[in-house]
Design a protein around this motif. Structure first.
Motif, short mmCIF file in Angstrom:
data_model
loop_
_atom_site.label_atom_id
_atom_site.label_comp_id
_atom_site.label_asym_id
_atom_site.label_seq_id
_atom_site.Cartn_x
_atom_site.Cartn_y
_atom_site.Cartn_z
N ASP A 36 3.04 -15.46 15.80
CA ASP A 36 3.16 -16.10 14.50
C ASP A 36 3.61 -15.21 13.35
OD1 ASP A 36 2.23 -18.48 15.62
OD2 ASP A 36 0.14 -17.93 15.28
N VAL A 37 3.68 -13.90 13.55
CA VAL A 37 3.99 -13.00 12.43
C VAL A 37 5.32 -12.30 12.72
CG1 VAL A 37 3.23 -11.01 11.09
CG2 VAL A 37 1.54 -12.66 11.94
N ILE A 53 -3.40 -16.30 7.66
CA ILE A 53 -3.45 -14.86 7.90
C ILE A 53 -3.17 -14.15 6.57
CG2 ILE A 53 -2.40 -12.91 9.11
CD1 ILE A 53 -1.73 -14.82 11.38
N PRO A 54 -4.19 -13.49 6.01
CA PRO A 54 -3.94 -12.79 4.74
C PRO A 54 -3.04 -11.58 4.95
CG PRO A 54 -6.26 -12.60 5.41
CD PRO A 54 -5.56 -13.40 6.45
N VAL A 55 -2.12 -11.37 4.04
CA VAL A 55 -1.21 -10.21 4.09
C VAL A 55 -1.30 -9.51 2.74
CG1 VAL A 55 1.19 -9.46 4.35
CG2 VAL A 55 0.34 -11.41 5.69
N GLN A 99 -1.92 -2.12 1.53
CA GLN A 99 -3.15 -1.40 1.87
C GLN A 99 -4.04 -1.17 0.65
OE1 GLN A 99 -4.11 -0.19 5.13
NE2 GLN A 99 -6.06 0.01 4.07
N GLU A 100 -3.45 -0.75 -0.48
CA GLU A 100 -4.28 -0.45 -1.65
C GLU A 100 -4.94 -1.72 -2.22
OE1 GLU A 100 0.03 -0.70 -3.15
OE2 GLU A 100 -1.00 0.07 -1.38
N VAL A 101 -4.29 -2.85 -2.10
CA VAL A 101 -4.88 -4.12 -2.54
C VAL A 101 -6.01 -4.51 -1.60
CG1 VAL A 101 -4.45 -6.59 -2.88
CG2 VAL A 101 -2.78 -4.90 -3.70
N TYR A 102 -5.78 -4.38 -0.30
CA TYR A 102 -6.81 -4.68 0.69
C TYR A 102 -8.05 -3.81 0.46
CZ TYR A 102 -9.17 -5.10 5.18
OH TYR A 102 -10.10 -5.30 6.15
N ASP A 103 -7.84 -2.51 0.22
CA ASP A 103 -8.96 -1.60 -0.02
C ASP A 103 -9.75 -2.02 -1.26
OD1 ASP A 103 -8.21 -0.14 2.20
OD2 ASP A 103 -7.21 1.44 1.05
#
Length: 74
Positions: free
Chosen positions: A17-18, A40-42, A45-49
């Motif tokens: 799917d990605v 599916i969240p995308v 990296q800095e936003v996820y952290d």
């Protein structure tokens, strides 16, 4: 970590799917296009952290933090 080489306008599949596509390459920056189901969240990296830090902080809020909150009166 799997490392792949791709040229502009080439893609890789993650699962069924990605799709990650190389959109542009300028110097040391690569622009990616990501097609994924809404479920599916995308994130970068800095936003996820930052999201993870905020979630941990919110879950550690003591039970007394809302003791003075009263329901609205009718």
């Amino acid at each position: 970590m799997l490392v792949l080489s791709r040229h502009r306008d080439e893609s890789i599949m993650i699962g069924d799917d990605v799709v990650v596509t190389i959109v542009d390459i300028r110097g040391d920056k690569v622009r990616l296009g990501i097609e994924a189901p809404q479920a599916i969240p995308v994130h970068r990296q800095e936003v996820y952290d930052a999201i993870q830090r905020e979630n941990r902080r919110a879950s550690q809020t003591g039970a007394g933090a809302t003791k003075d909150v009263r329901p609205p009166r009718d």
